[in-house]
Each structure stands twice: as structure tokens, then as C-alpha cells.
Design an enzyme around this catalytic site. Structure first.
Site, PDB file in Angstrom:
ATOM      1  N   SER A 114       0.804  -1.225   0.000  1.00 26.08           N
ATOM      2  CA  SER A 114       0.000   0.000   0.000  1.00 26.08           C
ATOM      3  C   SER A 114       0.838   1.276   0.000  1.00 26.08           C
ATOM      4  CB  SER A 114      -0.955  -0.020   1.187  1.00 26.08           C
ATOM      5  OG  SER A 114      -1.850   1.048   1.096  1.00 26.08           O
ATOM      6  N   HIS A 115       0.729   2.073   1.054  1.00 26.13           N
ATOM      7  CA  HIS A 115       1.409   3.368   1.119  1.00 26.13           C
ATOM      8  C   HIS A 115       2.809   3.255   1.716  1.00 26.13           C
ATOM      9  CE1 HIS A 115      -0.657   2.369   4.732  1.00 26.13           C
ATOM     10  NE2 HIS A 115       0.217   3.109   5.397  1.00 26.13           N
TER      11      HIS A 115
ATOM     12  N   ASP B 227      -2.696   6.616  -3.124  1.00 25.64           N
ATOM     13  CA  ASP B 227      -1.518   5.965  -2.545  1.00 25.64           C
ATOM     14  C   ASP B 227      -0.926   4.922  -3.487  1.00 25.64           C
ATOM     15  OD1 ASP B 227      -3.509   4.050  -2.245  1.00 25.64           O
ATOM     16  OD2 ASP B 227      -2.680   3.272  -0.379  1.00 25.64           O
TER      17      ASP B 227
ATOM     18  N   ASP C 175      -1.058   1.707  -3.900  1.00 28.24           N
ATOM     19  CA  ASP C 175      -1.899   0.682  -4.527  1.00 28.24           C
ATOM     20  C   ASP C 175      -3.260   1.214  -4.961  1.00 28.24           C
ATOM     21  OD1 ASP C 175      -2.678   0.931  -1.824  1.00 28.24           O
ATOM     22  OD2 ASP C 175      -3.592  -1.055  -1.860  1.00 28.24           O
TER      23      ASP C 175
ATOM     24  N   ASP D 111      -5.894   2.604  -3.334  1.00 33.37           N
ATOM     25  CA  ASP D 111      -7.159   2.549  -2.605  1.00 33.37           C
ATOM     26  C   ASP D 111      -7.406   3.770  -1.721  1.00 33.37           C
ATOM     27  OD1 ASP D 111      -5.179   1.793  -0.853  1.00 33.37           O
ATOM     28  OD2 ASP D 111      -6.163  -0.072  -0.194  1.00 33.37           O
ATOM     29  N   ARG D 112      -6.365   4.570  -1.479  1.00 31.47           N
ATOM     30  CA  ARG D 112      -6.572   5.773  -0.656  1.00 31.47           C
ATOM     31  C   ARG D 112      -6.726   7.008  -1.526  1.00 31.47           C
ATOM     32  NH1 ARG D 112      -2.959   5.531   4.765  1.00 31.47           N
ATOM     33  NH2 ARG D 112      -3.392   3.353   5.250  1.00 31.47           N
TER      34      ARG D 112
ATOM     35  N   LYS E 221     -11.610  -0.080  -0.618  1.00 28.95           N
ATOM     36  CA  LYS E 221     -11.705   1.361  -0.745  1.00 28.95           C
ATOM     37  C   LYS E 221     -11.126   1.740  -2.100  1.00 28.95           C
ATOM     38  CE  LYS E 221      -7.645   2.086   2.218  1.00 28.95           C
ATOM     39  NZ  LYS E 221      -7.354   0.887   3.019  1.00 28.95           N
TER      40      LYS E 221
HETATM   41  C1  VG1 Z   1      -4.062   1.504   8.335  1.00 26.69           C
HETATM   42  C2  VG1 Z   1      -5.266   2.394   8.481  1.00 26.69           C
HETATM   43  C3  VG1 Z   1      -6.534   1.612   8.191  1.00 26.69           C
HETATM   44  C4  VG1 Z   1      -6.425   0.993   6.789  1.00 26.69           C
HETATM   45  C5  VG1 Z   1      -5.165   0.177   6.689  1.00 26.69           C
HETATM   46  C6  VG1 Z   1      -4.943  -0.367   5.286  1.00 26.69           C
HETATM   47  O1  VG1 Z   1      -4.136   0.441   9.256  1.00 26.69           O
HETATM   48  O2  VG1 Z   1      -5.328   2.957   9.768  1.00 26.69           O
HETATM   49  O3  VG1 Z   1      -7.644   2.460   8.300  1.00 26.69           O
HETATM   50  O4  VG1 Z   1      -7.545   0.180   6.538  1.00 26.69           O
HETATM   51  O5  VG1 Z   1      -4.034   0.965   7.028  1.00 26.69           O
HETATM   52  O6  VG1 Z   1      -4.905   0.647   4.339  1.00 26.69           O
HETATM   53  P1  VG1 Z   1      -3.332   0.440  10.644  1.00 26.69           P
HETATM   54  O7  VG1 Z   1      -3.622  -0.910  11.275  1.00 26.69           O
HETATM   55  O8  VG1 Z   1      -1.909   0.673  10.306  1.00 26.69           O
HETATM   56  O9  VG1 Z   1      -3.891   1.577  11.443  1.00 26.69           O
HETATM   57  V1  VG1 Z   1      -3.910   0.502   3.013  1.00 26.69           V
HETATM   58  O10 VG1 Z   1      -4.184   1.752   1.900  1.00 26.69           O
HETATM   59  O11 VG1 Z   1      -2.437   0.476   3.774  1.00 26.69           O
HETATM   60  O12 VG1 Z   1      -4.284  -0.971   2.383  1.00 26.69           O
HETATM   61 CO    CO Z   2      -3.485   1.451   0.051  1.00 27.77          CO
END
Ligand code: VG1
Ligand code: CO
Length: 558
Positions: free
Chosen positions: A118-119, A283, A285, A287-288, A384
Site C-alpha cells: 500500500s502506502h 496511494d 496501490d 485505494d486511498r 476502498k
Molecule cells: C491503516 C489504516 C486503516 C487501513 C489500513 C490499510 O491500518 O489505519 O484504516 O484500513 O491501514 O490501508 P493500521 O492498522 O496501520 O492503522 V492501506 O491503503 O495500507 O491498504
Molecule cells: Co493502500
């Protein structure tokens, strides 16, 4: 033609437990002998019955980060070894997370393996990740991720098909043994989906009648660049200068592909300097999303509430399917609850992580939902969806402009506050703190919750109404998820939430969330940090964060 499958001995690795969203570790960890193989095979073995991996169709793709080419070959070999019948793979292994979710649903696949952290930054010294999604297109529920983890703890043998290196660079269909590999265009199906949801004619019309209205989309060198380019430049006919950082890079150009005011500072700066009307970023991937305007920042909590408010008026998908309910993750501000109440809709509060929305959507009880962490989406897929949120916002702007309500992001926010009041919200992240201190801090709070000693106590101007460690009872499958975050709720509705991240790959990350409601119109334009300062001070005092973690200041404030 069947292939030769070799049985190769292996030994378990510790810590292959999927977090909030898959397994995320340093690339170097994944590169250890059989590390990736163990996890992929455990995933294949955990695919739910009926059928499991045998005869399955799997969608495969990722965010373009370092180590994807190697992981693709491993997945092909193990899938063929497990008797998978078809892999649908984005060209060069490129699929945004929402695009993969769409493909799983569209082709009625068994599931999908998403190669993304992801990010989190990418490159040889940063992160890689693997996540399994199930047949509804959403992240695997805990029943599946727990099973994957159990298998990784005892895995002894790998079943590796003896196949030549697969070419994932060319679109087309090939066969290896009994398994078909379809390499498909990465953006085509997703763009079609967006065109079926939104009114692209209305958007083109808006840009035509407002020729000076400028937008800028920042792909942050993640996966959304090609998707954004396809949508904004090719479909909406906007100039190429409407997109930046739109080439996916294996290390995201050395950046942190996380759309917030800290990491998307280039975009923020350009929007202010060049007087751009609408700015957005996604981000790694895809989704954000982050939405900004000239002098305006939309918190993700407000964003989802505003989308819900305008959904039926501005977005054909919701005109057709209706809005059946709204939901947010627990730390997300309660702004969307206010919209639900006004519209007479059901609303839900689920733990952090998109997987919890899926059951509600499948049951037809949630149409729009969001997380404070720049995640916004709807039941068009089960992830998302960053670009969906951006086009939803453009649709709202086009609608509000036509109705002569507002055109700027700032005015749309103010209109919303006038109607519902404002939920000030901020999140403080303390990254890479020592796990020991972070755990002890949370354990102390959990102890205080159990003993009841915080109940009714006053901190500054805030009197505690209740405290708990959030527990979610899924109304659909009745599963229970406990210990989802410490929640401190005050009598005026203000909240402080503390939880540890489940996506970090090094040490612990503490997240501190604060929310305060105001229906005093004089405050609607106030600075968030100023408005929240008294509450943040109390949050730090209650949690003793500084004492336990040794940190004075957060790494990131959003
Ligand atoms: C974080 C965010 C959460 C989100 C998750 C995955 O998780 O707070 O809201 O669903 O990342 O997003 P955590 O456990 O680090 O708080 V992504 O765009 O990284 O798939
Ligand atoms: Co992401």
C-alpha cells in the site's frame, strides 16, 4: 498436458501473520529462502471450500513495487502446483487494489492475490506485501487470515510446478500445463466500471463551461498514474498537465506514496502556488485518496459524509441502486452518522480495516463507507477506491455548480458544516516506536478500563462518559472482533481513540485519534489543530504517551 510438480522441503518462518491488510515486511525478509513461497502456499491452502485452490481462478496484480516480478513467478509455479485452473494477471503485474477487486467480481474469480504494501515505501530496502482477497472481491476475513497464519507455523513441503519463466509483459492468453494464464490490460475494466457509475458527460460539460477550472491529480509514482491518465486525460479530455507523478516506479521515486498533507507536499504546494481549484492524490496501490482545494483540506471523515450527502443527487449509480446504509471505521469521525440520521439510514461502526465492511455490503445494508485514513468507497467493489472518491468529488462539484450552490472545495465544506455542524478531527501517528513501551501504554489503559477507575473522571473541560476497548459484533456472520482500540468518549461527544497500527513493518506505530464536535458557526472556518489543542493535551495526559514512548512529537499529523 500436465506438469511435473516437485516436492521441496521447507521450514516455517515466524511472524507470517497477516495484519490489518495482508502480510507486510521488508523486501529483504521476503527475499529469504522460501519465505515468499511459504506464505503463498499457505494462502493457496487456506482458500475456503468448496474447491480450495484446485480448479480456482485467481486474479493477480500489484502496485508496481520492487520484487513484484519475482513474486509473480513464484505465484505461477505454486499455483500450477496446487492445481489452480486460471490466473488473470494485470500486464506487468500492474493492478490497483480497487481494479483487482473489480476483476475478481467481474470474472467471478475464486479470489485474488494482491502484491502490495500500500502506502509503505518500496525498493530493495523498503517494504513488500502480499494480501489475499476472497470471492466477493474484498480482503480475506479473519477466519481465512488466521488459517493462513496457522499453516505458516507448520509448513513442511512446497509443491512447485516445473514450468518455464512466464512472460507477464505481453497481453494475451497462454497455457502452462493445465493452467491458463490471461495477461490483461491493467486499466480497461476499471475505466469501464467508473463510466458505469458516474456521468462522464456531465463532467465533460462542467469542464467545458468552466474552462478556467483546473484540477491536478498526483499518482505519487504509485499504481494509479496510468488509471488517472486514462480517466482524466483520455476520457475527460483534460490537459496532460492535470496529472503529475503518473509513472509507476518500483521505489515510488524514493517517496512515501501516502496521500496526506505531509507526504503529498508537492501537490499541496502546487495547488496553493498555482491557484489550482481541485487537487487529489492516491496511494501506492490506489485505494486511498486525498482531496484538497485552494486553501481547503477535506478530512477523509468529512469527505465520506459529504459524498453520502450528495450521492443520490450527483451520482447515477446511487440514483439507480439507492443508498442502503452508511458505515465508518471506529476511529473515523461521526460526521457520516449525522448524514445517516438526517436521511433516515442505518449506520454502522466497524473496526479499522476494510474487510469489516464487506459483510454489510454483501447483505445490502451498506452502500457508502469510509475510514479516517484516507479510505473512501462504496459497494461497487469491496475495497476502498481512491479514484472513485476523486471522481465522486468532481461529480459533486459539477452538480453543486449547476445548482448554483457552490463550486470551490472550501464552499462545499462550509455548506456541509452549516447543515450538520463540524466534526473537528485529527490523527497523530508515532512511527517506529519501541514495541515494549507502546504495548505497556495500551496495557495500562486496558487495565484502567477493566478497573473502572477512569469512569466519570474529568480532564480539563472534558468529563468522561465511558471508556472501552472496542469490540465489534458482526451483525451478519455474528463473528466477534475484540481489542480493536481504546475508546475514551466524553460527555460532550468528543472522543479520544488510541490503538496500535497493524500495517507497520518495523517496531510499533501508535495512532492517537481525537474528535470534537461543534455547531457554533463562528468556529466552522477555524484551524483544526487549534480547535483540537485542549483535547489533544488531555489525550496525552490520559495516555501518558510521552512517558511510555519517549516521544514528544508525532511523526505525522493528519
Ligand atoms: C491503516 C489504516 C486503516 C487501513 C489500513 C490499510 O491500518 O489505519 O484504516 O484500513 O491501514 O490501508 P493500521 O492498522 O496501520 O492503522 V492501506 O491503503 O495500507 O491498504
Ligand atoms: Co493502500
Amino acid at each position: 498436458m500436465s506438469v511435473n510438480v516437485k516436492t521441496v522441503p521447507t521450514t516455517p518462518y515466524e511472524g507470517q501473520k497477516p495484519g490489518t491488510s495482508g502480510l507486510r515486511k521488508r523486501v529483504k525478509v521476503f527475499q529469504q529462502e522460501n519465505y515468499t513461497e511459504n506464505f503463498v502456499q499457505a494462502t493457496l491452502q487456506a482458500i475456503p471450500e468448496p474447491g480450495g485452490a484446485k480448479g480456482a481462478t485467481l486474479v493477480i496484480g500489484g502496485d508496481g513495487r520492487y520484487y513484484i516480478p519475482e513474486a509473480l513467478q513464484i505465484i505461477a509455479k505454486l499455483s500450477a502446483g496446487a492445481g489452480v485452473s486460471k490466473l488473470i494477471v494485470g500486464q506487468n503485474g500492474i493492478l490497483s487494489t480497487p481494479a483487482a477487486s473489480n476483476l475478481i467480481r467481474k470474472f467471478k474469480a475464486t479470489g485474488g492475490i494482491l502484491l502490495t504494501a500500500s502506502h509503505n515505501p518500496g525498493g530493495p530496502n523498503n517494504d513488500f506485501g502480499i494480501k489475499y482477497n476472497v470471492s466477493n472481491g474484498g480482503p480475506a476475513p479473519e477466519s481465512v487470515t488466521n488459517k493462513i497464519y496457522e499453516i505458516t507455523k507448520t509448513i513442511k513441503e512446497l509443491y512447485i510446478a516445473d514450468i518455464p519463466k512466464v512472460d507477464f509483459t505481453t497481453i494475451g492468453s497462454t497455457k502452462v500445463g493445465d493452467m491458463t494464464i490471461d495477461v490483461i490490460d491493467s486499466t480497461e475494466d476499471y475505466v469501464q466500471l467508473m463510466k458505469s457509475i458516474f456521468d462522464f458527460d456531465a463532467l465533460r460539460e462542467f469542464f467545458k463551461s468552466n474552462p478556467n477550472y483546473r484540477i491536478l491529480f498526483d499518482g505519487m509514482n504509485g499504481v494509479t498514474g496510468p488509471y488517472g491518465y486514462h480517466l482524466f486525460v483520455k476520457e475527460l479530455g483534460l490537459p496532460e498537465s492535470s496529472v503529475m507523478n503518473f509513472k509507476p516506479l518500483a521505489d515510488f521515486g524514493g517517496g512515501h506514496p501516502d496521500p496526506n498533507l505531509t507526504y503529498a507536499h508537492d501537490l499541496v504546494e502546487r495547488v496553493e502556488k498555482e491557484g489550482i481549484d481541485f487537487g487529489a492524490a492516491s496511494d501506492g496501490d490506489g485505494d486511498r485518496n486525498m482531496i484538497i482545494g485552494k486553501g481547503a483540506f477535506v478530512t477523509p471523515s468529512d469527505s465520506v459524509a459529504i459524498i453520502a450527502h450528495y450521492a443520490k443527487a450527483a451520482i447515477p449509480y446511487f440514483q439507480k441502486n439507492g443508498v442502503n446504509g452508511l458505515a465508518r471505521s471506529m476511529p473515523t469521525s461521526q460526521a457520516i452518522d449525522l448524514v445517516a440520521k438526517q436521511q433516515g439510514l442505518e449506520h454502522f461502526e466497524v473496526p479499522t480495516g476494510w474487510k469489516f465492511f464487506g459483510n454489510l455490503m454483501d447483505a445490502g445494508r451498506c452502500s457508502i463507507c469510509g475510514e479516517e485514513s484516507f479510505g473512501t468507497g462504496s459497494d461497487h467493489i469491496r475495497e476502498k477506491d481512491g479514484l472513485w472518491a476523486v471522481i465522486a468529488w468532481l461529480s459533486i462539484i459539477a452538480y453543486a455548480n449547476k445548482q448554483k450552490l457552490a463550486t470551490s472545495v472550501h464552499d462545499i465544506l462550509q455548506l456541509h458544516y452549516k447543515q450538520y455542524g463540524r466534526n473537528f478531527f485529527s490523527r497523530y501517528d508515532y512511527e517506529e516506536v519501541e514495541s515494549k513501551g507502546a504495548n505497556e501504554m495500551v496495557e495500562r489503559l486496558q487495565g484502567q478500563i477493566k478497573s473502572g477507575e477512569l469512569k466519570g473522571k474529568t480532564f480539563g473541560n472534558f468529563k468522561i462518559a465511558f471508556v472501552d476497548d472496542f469490540e465489534y459484533n458482526d451483525p451478519i456472520d455474528k463473528s466477534v472482533s475484540s481489542n480493536q482500540g481504546v475508546r475514551i468518549v466524553f460527555e460532550d461527544g468528543s472522543r479520544v481513540i488510541i490503538r496500535l497500527s497493524g500495517t507497520g513493518s518495523q517496531g510499533a506505530t501508535v495512532r492517537l485519534y481525537v474528535e470534537k464536535y461543534s455547531n457554533n458557526a463562528a468556529e466552522y472556518d477555524a484551524d483544526t489543530q487549534k480547535a483540537l489543542k485542549p483535547l489533544i493535551d488531555q489525550a496525552l495526559a490520559i495516555s501518558q504517551l510521552k512517558e511510555f514512548t519517549g516521544r514528544d512529537t508525532p511523526t505525522v499529523i493528519t
